[in-house]
Design a protein around this motif. Structure first.
Motif, short mmCIF file in Angstrom:
data_model
loop_
_atom_site.label_atom_id
_atom_site.label_comp_id
_atom_site.label_asym_id
_atom_site.label_seq_id
_atom_site.Cartn_x
_atom_site.Cartn_y
_atom_site.Cartn_z
N TYR A 108 33.50 11.82 -34.07
CA TYR A 108 34.39 10.66 -33.94
C TYR A 108 34.24 10.09 -32.54
CZ TYR A 108 37.96 13.29 -31.25
OH TYR A 108 38.64 14.00 -30.29
N SER A 109 35.10 9.16 -32.17
CA SER A 109 35.08 8.54 -30.86
C SER A 109 33.75 7.82 -30.62
CB SER A 109 35.37 9.59 -29.78
OG SER A 109 35.68 8.99 -28.55
N ASP A 110 32.96 8.23 -29.64
CA ASP A 110 31.69 7.56 -29.34
C ASP A 110 30.71 7.64 -30.51
OD1 ASP A 110 30.09 6.23 -27.19
OD2 ASP A 110 28.78 7.95 -27.48
N ILE A 111 30.90 8.61 -31.40
CA ILE A 111 30.01 8.78 -32.56
C ILE A 111 30.23 7.66 -33.58
CG2 ILE A 111 29.18 10.44 -34.29
CD1 ILE A 111 28.81 11.20 -31.30
N THR A 112 31.24 6.83 -33.36
CA THR A 112 31.44 5.64 -34.20
C THR A 112 30.19 4.76 -34.19
OG1 THR A 112 33.83 5.69 -33.82
CG2 THR A 112 32.90 3.60 -34.55
N VAL A 113 29.43 4.78 -33.10
CA VAL A 113 28.17 4.04 -33.05
C VAL A 113 27.28 4.46 -34.22
CG1 VAL A 113 26.05 3.61 -31.74
CG2 VAL A 113 28.25 3.76 -30.54
N LEU A 114 27.15 5.76 -34.43
CA LEU A 114 26.31 6.27 -35.52
C LEU A 114 26.96 6.03 -36.88
CD1 LEU A 114 24.93 9.50 -33.89
CD2 LEU A 114 23.54 7.85 -35.15
N HIS A 115 28.26 6.25 -36.98
CA HIS A 115 28.94 5.98 -38.26
C HIS A 115 28.70 4.54 -38.71
CE1 HIS A 115 30.89 9.80 -38.55
NE2 HIS A 115 31.71 9.61 -37.54
N SER A 116 28.83 3.62 -37.78
CA SER A 116 28.67 2.20 -38.10
C SER A 116 27.23 1.89 -38.48
CB SER A 116 29.11 1.36 -36.90
OG SER A 116 29.09 -0.01 -37.21
N HIS A 117 26.30 2.41 -37.70
CA HIS A 117 24.88 2.17 -37.95
C HIS A 117 24.45 2.77 -39.29
CE1 HIS A 117 21.06 0.81 -36.14
NE2 HIS A 117 20.52 1.75 -36.88
N LEU A 118 24.90 3.97 -39.57
CA LEU A 118 24.54 4.64 -40.82
C LEU A 118 25.17 3.94 -42.03
CD1 LEU A 118 24.86 8.36 -39.69
CD2 LEU A 118 22.75 7.18 -40.34
N ASN A 119 26.37 3.39 -41.85
CA ASN A 119 26.99 2.66 -42.94
C ASN A 119 26.15 1.46 -43.34
OD1 ASN A 119 29.15 0.43 -43.91
ND2 ASN A 119 29.82 2.48 -44.50
N LYS A 120 25.62 0.74 -42.35
CA LYS A 120 24.75 -0.40 -42.66
C LYS A 120 23.44 0.07 -43.26
CE LYS A 120 24.70 -4.26 -40.65
NZ LYS A 120 24.53 -5.44 -39.78
N PHE A 121 22.99 1.26 -42.85
CA PHE A 121 21.76 1.86 -43.40
C PHE A 121 21.96 2.28 -44.85
CE2 PHE A 121 19.19 5.71 -44.13
CZ PHE A 121 17.92 5.21 -43.89
N GLY A 122 23.22 2.62 -45.21
CA GLY A 122 23.52 3.02 -46.59
C GLY A 122 23.73 4.50 -46.77
N LEU A 123 24.24 5.17 -45.72
CA LEU A 123 24.47 6.61 -45.78
C LEU A 123 25.91 6.94 -45.44
CD1 LEU A 123 23.13 9.47 -46.11
CD2 LEU A 123 22.88 9.46 -43.61
N ALA A 124 26.58 7.72 -46.29
CA ALA A 124 27.94 8.16 -46.01
C ALA A 124 27.93 9.16 -44.85
CB ALA A 124 28.54 8.81 -47.25
N SER A 125 29.06 9.25 -44.15
CA SER A 125 29.17 10.17 -43.02
C SER A 125 30.61 10.68 -42.95
CB SER A 125 28.75 9.49 -41.72
OG SER A 125 29.55 8.34 -41.46
N ILE A 126 30.89 11.54 -41.97
CA ILE A 126 32.21 12.17 -41.88
C ILE A 126 32.83 11.90 -40.51
CG2 ILE A 126 33.52 14.32 -41.99
CD1 ILE A 126 31.28 15.47 -43.74
N HIS A 127 33.96 11.22 -40.51
CA HIS A 127 34.75 11.02 -39.29
C HIS A 127 35.58 12.29 -39.10
CE1 HIS A 127 37.90 9.44 -36.63
NE2 HIS A 127 37.04 8.48 -36.30
N SER A 128 35.28 13.06 -38.06
CA SER A 128 35.91 14.38 -37.94
C SER A 128 35.99 14.83 -36.49
CB SER A 128 35.12 15.42 -38.73
OG SER A 128 33.90 15.74 -38.05
N THR A 129 36.74 15.91 -36.29
CA THR A 129 36.78 16.56 -35.00
C THR A 129 35.39 17.09 -34.63
OG1 THR A 129 37.89 18.25 -33.68
CG2 THR A 129 37.41 18.81 -35.98
#
Length: 298
Positions: A108-129
């Motif tokens: 989470y936090s700074d990893i939102t960069v990857l969450h957002s990028h992966l979402n556009k790529f088409g891959l689910a991810s986990i917002h977590s501790t």
């Protein structure tokens, strides 16, 4: 949207850092925890390197993540900590391997960069501790993380908050840290919010900056076609000598109340001990009513 397979005993999970530096002592609780779940742990080659405040140079952090993306044996990647730094490497990475061998990305936090990028790529991810927080996280948040990784139902129930707006929706969740979402506007990693449930949280921001970010998201149409908004913790907010006059939740409410979609506040995600895991990019059911707020993910 590609959804990675659930983990099982004997699977390998990778730990690396794309942002701030971390020590072996800080990471040990996470290693022991994952091993107690029956998982094998693979550490990034440069995980304990130091370059100013970062966990290695841009090249080293890029190398660590690219190697784990390319390794078919690694079924999930958890990021050791946030801070700042992921945006420095995002455009150096190649994700094509994930089309054939999808894996979970967790943080989470700074990893939102990857969450957002992966979402556009088409891959689910986990917002977590993340491992840096494991020693202080609630037992319930750690249990939720394990449930999500091992494919069990993710069910979160909380009491209502007075600013909530009731409703029931089904849709994919996107988002994460508000400041990061704001910083990615107009970039290749900028998320699409149309027909989605937007999740936001933040830490250590001035209240006027929360207002500015909400204005910018609104002006960019990010709220126009949402199904709902989930607002997590707004921790350690700062104010000027002359008070802004509203709390972070009140600021957010002032921007969202002109829309008709449901909104819930005080959700257990973000910079707090009880930081629950939430899957991004998967079908989710959200029920906000006067008695209970329920989020259900299979």
């Amino acid at each position: 949207m590609k959804i990675p397979n659930k983990l099982g005993s004997g699977d390998t999970i990778g730990i690396l850092s794309t942002a701030r530096k971390i020590t072996k002592e800080e990471i040990n609780p996470a290693i022991l925890l994952f091993e107690s779940w029956g998982l094998k742990v693979c550490l990034g080659d440069f995980l304990f390197e130091e370059f100013h405040q970062f966990s290695g140079t841009i090249q080293q952090r890029t190398s660590d993540l690219q190697k784990m993306i390319n390794c078919d044996k690694i079924k999930a990647i958890v990021f050791a900590r946030g801070g700042y730094g992921t945006v420095q490497i995002i455009d150096n990475l190649f994700f094509d391997q994930l089309k054939f061998y999808p894996k979970w990305f967790m943080g989470y936090s700074d990893i939102t960069v990857l969450h957002s990028h992966l979402n556009k790529f088409g891959l689910a991810s986990i917002h977590s501790t993340m491992p840096i927080n494991f020693h202080s996280n609630s037992k319930n948040s750690i249990k939720k993380l394990k449930n999500v990784l091992f494919g069990k139902e993710n069910l979160i129930k909380i009491m209502p908050y007075f600013l909530n707006r009731e409703g029931q929706v089904t849709g994919e969740i996107v988002g994460g840290n508000l400041s990061i979402i704001y910083s990615l506007l107009g970039s290749k990693s900028d998320i699409c919010t149309k027909g989605k449930i937007l999740l936001i949280e933040d830490l250590d921001e001035y209240l006027y900056h929360i207002d500015r970010m909400m204005y910018n998201l609104s002006r960019n149409g990010k709220f126009k076609h949402l199904k709902a908004v989930i607002v997590g913790s707004m921790s350690d907010m700062k104010d000027n000598e002359i008070p802004f006059g509203q709390t972070a939740y009140e600021i957010i409410d002032s921007h969202l109340k002109k829309y008709s979609f449901p909104v819930c506040y005080n959700f257990p995600i973000g910079h707090l001990k009880n930081n629950h895991a939430v899957k991004l990019g998967v079908k989710s059911y959200l029920d906000i009513n006067s008695k209970m707020v329920t989020l259900r993910q299979n």
